[in-house]
Design a protein around this motif. Structure first.
Motif, mmCIF file in Angstrom:
data_model
loop_
_atom_site.group_PDB
_atom_site.id
_atom_site.type_symbol
_atom_site.label_atom_id
_atom_site.label_comp_id
_atom_site.label_asym_id
_atom_site.label_seq_id
_atom_site.Cartn_x
_atom_site.Cartn_y
_atom_site.Cartn_z
ATOM 1 N N UNK A 108 0.864 -1.179 0.000
ATOM 2 C CA UNK A 108 0.000 0.000 0.000
ATOM 3 C C UNK A 108 0.905 1.235 0.000
ATOM 4 N N UNK A 109 1.120 1.788 -1.183
ATOM 5 C CA UNK A 109 2.104 2.866 -1.319
ATOM 6 C C UNK A 109 1.775 4.098 -0.488
ATOM 7 N N UNK A 110 0.525 4.306 -0.200
ATOM 8 C CA UNK A 110 0.130 5.520 0.518
ATOM 9 C C UNK A 110 0.529 5.511 1.991
ATOM 10 N N UNK A 111 0.979 4.363 2.487
ATOM 11 C CA UNK A 111 1.406 4.313 3.886
ATOM 12 C C UNK A 111 2.697 5.086 4.105
ATOM 13 N N UNK A 153 15.891 6.558 -0.965
ATOM 14 C CA UNK A 153 15.640 6.560 -2.415
ATOM 15 C C UNK A 153 14.845 5.342 -2.883
ATOM 16 N N UNK A 154 15.212 4.155 -2.430
ATOM 17 C CA UNK A 154 14.536 2.933 -2.881
ATOM 18 C C UNK A 154 13.064 2.914 -2.450
ATOM 19 N N UNK A 191 7.301 3.652 -4.007
ATOM 20 C CA UNK A 191 6.017 4.327 -3.796
ATOM 21 C C UNK A 191 5.537 5.030 -5.062
ATOM 22 N N UNK A 192 6.393 5.855 -5.683
ATOM 23 C CA UNK A 192 5.942 6.614 -6.866
ATOM 24 C C UNK A 192 5.711 5.708 -8.055
ATOM 25 N N UNK A 193 6.369 4.549 -8.039
ATOM 26 C CA UNK A 193 6.119 3.592 -9.120
ATOM 27 C C UNK A 193 4.696 3.061 -9.086
ATOM 28 N N UNK A 194 4.105 3.063 -7.898
ATOM 29 C CA UNK A 194 2.716 2.608 -7.769
ATOM 30 C C UNK A 194 1.726 3.750 -8.000
ATOM 31 N N UNK A 195 2.066 4.941 -7.455
ATOM 32 C CA UNK A 195 1.163 6.076 -7.654
ATOM 33 C C UNK A 195 1.973 7.375 -7.565
ATOM 34 N N UNK A 196 1.891 8.160 -8.613
ATOM 35 C CA UNK A 196 2.727 9.356 -8.692
ATOM 36 C C UNK A 196 2.439 10.358 -7.569
ATOM 37 N N UNK A 211 12.395 14.875 -4.434
ATOM 38 C CA UNK A 211 11.347 15.350 -5.329
ATOM 39 C C UNK A 211 11.942 15.962 -6.601
ATOM 40 N N UNK A 212 13.282 16.183 -6.606
ATOM 41 C CA UNK A 212 13.972 16.718 -7.784
ATOM 42 C C UNK A 212 14.874 15.683 -8.446
ATOM 43 N N UNK A 213 14.801 14.446 -7.974
ATOM 44 C CA UNK A 213 15.635 13.365 -8.512
ATOM 45 C C UNK A 213 15.091 12.922 -9.868
ATOM 46 N N UNK A 214 15.941 12.928 -10.894
ATOM 47 C CA UNK A 214 15.487 12.625 -12.260
ATOM 48 C C UNK A 214 14.862 11.232 -12.379
ATOM 49 N N UNK A 215 15.522 10.233 -11.805
ATOM 50 C CA UNK A 215 14.989 8.859 -11.920
ATOM 51 C C UNK A 215 13.639 8.729 -11.227
ATOM 52 N N UNK A 216 13.531 9.378 -10.075
ATOM 53 C CA UNK A 216 12.264 9.326 -9.338
ATOM 54 C C UNK A 216 11.171 10.055 -10.109
ATOM 55 N N UNK A 217 11.517 11.205 -10.696
ATOM 56 C CA UNK A 217 10.534 11.942 -11.500
ATOM 57 C C UNK A 217 10.095 11.116 -12.704
ATOM 58 N N UNK A 218 11.046 10.429 -13.311
ATOM 59 C CA UNK A 218 10.725 9.583 -14.467
ATOM 60 C C UNK A 218 9.799 8.433 -14.042
#
Length: 348
Positions: free
Chosen positions: A295-298, A310-311, A316-321, A332-339
């Protein structure tokens, strides 16, 4: 098949008698209306008795006559006042209000009170003391409103059948039961099956009974507030309950709040359950990774330091942006995470 019919003899107290045909399709009310025509007495003033059984409005008199192997019906006349009060009780939305102004004679009348409690169980409160000790009247009252048990005599609040009828109608009526019945497992199970919060009125022993607690908490997890610490520390019991109500983890014992499987089951049902987990689990990167995967929202309830992990944020963002909002400013400014979050620009 032709309707059955019986020639019955109706007798009154003054020795008069009348012959009348009783057909299989007739109700007691039908019979009373025919007698009104025959004897000239308003039907609502008539009481009809076969043997020791008084015929009620929807009864089929022929069935009762045949069952008792008789053709004799005894007729008793009510007073006009009694008939009027019976009519009032059957028609009033809240008979209790009318009974407040009634004479003690009326409040001592079993028929009037029975008519009242069948419509509005709380009307038992206005009955004469002896009628609050009448088992049939009290049963009728609690079957209509379980809470009417509060107005029953002490004797009937200790009557198992009466209390069972009350708690099946309204579990909270358990609070008015005699102490020994609040320790009766069947009674308490019936109460919590009807109203989970009734657990608060059970004996201490039964508030620790796994089946009783499970029955209550599966209906409403907040009922665990009234369970014993022993029950709330029962791992298997809590595992089942949080699978239905994730928030119920808040009532669990310390060891259960540190149990990976229990907490993960709760989070799967309700992301907010993580805030009730032990600080050890909320600060454990490996556990939070597992929690976010179910449950990514936890993530919003994890230890603040892990919002920079980072992991965890990637998962989390992979499940829901939208979970990106819970990441630290630098992530929040990490390129891989934003992608991974499918966000084109940095989030500030």
């Amino acid at each position: 098949m032709a309707p059955r019919c019986l020639e019955a003899e109706v007798s009154s107290l003054d020795g008069r008698s009348w012959s009348i045909s009783v057909a299989s399709e007739m109700t007691t009310m039908d019979l009373k209306r025919e007698l009104e025509e025959l004897v000239g007495i308003p039907h609502d003033q008539l009481r009809l008795v076969v043997g020791t059984t008084e015929l009620q409005g929807t009864d089929i008199p022929l069935d009762i006559l045949e069952a008792q192997d008789t053709a004799a019906i005894f007729m008793v006349m009510r007073s006009p006042e009694e008939a009027l009060w019976l009519k009032k009780m059957r028609e009033a939305p809240f008979p209790q209000d009318l009974l407040r102004t009634a004479s003690m004679e009326i409040r001592s009348n079993p028929e009037v009170i029975m008519a009242a409690v069948r419509r509005h169980g709380h009307s038992l409160k206005m009955a004469a003391e002896e009628l609050r000790d009448d088992r049939d009247i009290v049963l009728a009252a609690v079957q209509q409103t379980g809470a009417a048990l509060a107005y029953a005599s002490e004797h009937l609040r200790a009557d198992r059948a009466v209390v069972l009828a009350a708690v099946r109608q309204q579990g909270g009526a358990l609070q008015h039961a005699a102490e020994e019945l609040r320790s009766d497992r069947e009674v308490v199970l019936a109460a919590v099956a009807s109203q989970s919060q009734a657990l608060r009125h059970a004996s201490l022993e039964l508030r620790g009974d796994a089946e009783v607690v499970l029955t209550a908490a599966m209906r409403d997890g907040s009922a665990l507030e009234y369970a014993t610490q022993e029950a709330r520390s029962n791992r298997d019991l809590m595992l089942t309950i949080v699978g239905r109500h994730g928030f119920a983890l808040m009532y669990a014992g310390p060891d259960v709040k540190s149990d990976w499987d229990v907490v993960l089951r709760a989070i799967e049902k309700d992301c907010t359950a993580l805030k009730h987990a032990s600080e050890t689990l909320r600060s454990n990167p490996e556990f939070i990774c597992a929690a976010v995967s179910v449950n990514c929202f936890c993530i919003q309830h994890a230890a603040r330091a892990l919002r920079s992990h980072r992991d965890i944020i990637l998962e989390a963002v992979g499940q829901h942006s939208s979970t990106l909002q819970y990441a630290s400013p630098e992530l929040r400014n990490d390129r891989e995470i934003l992608h991974r979050a499918n966000v084109g620009t940095a989030v500030h």
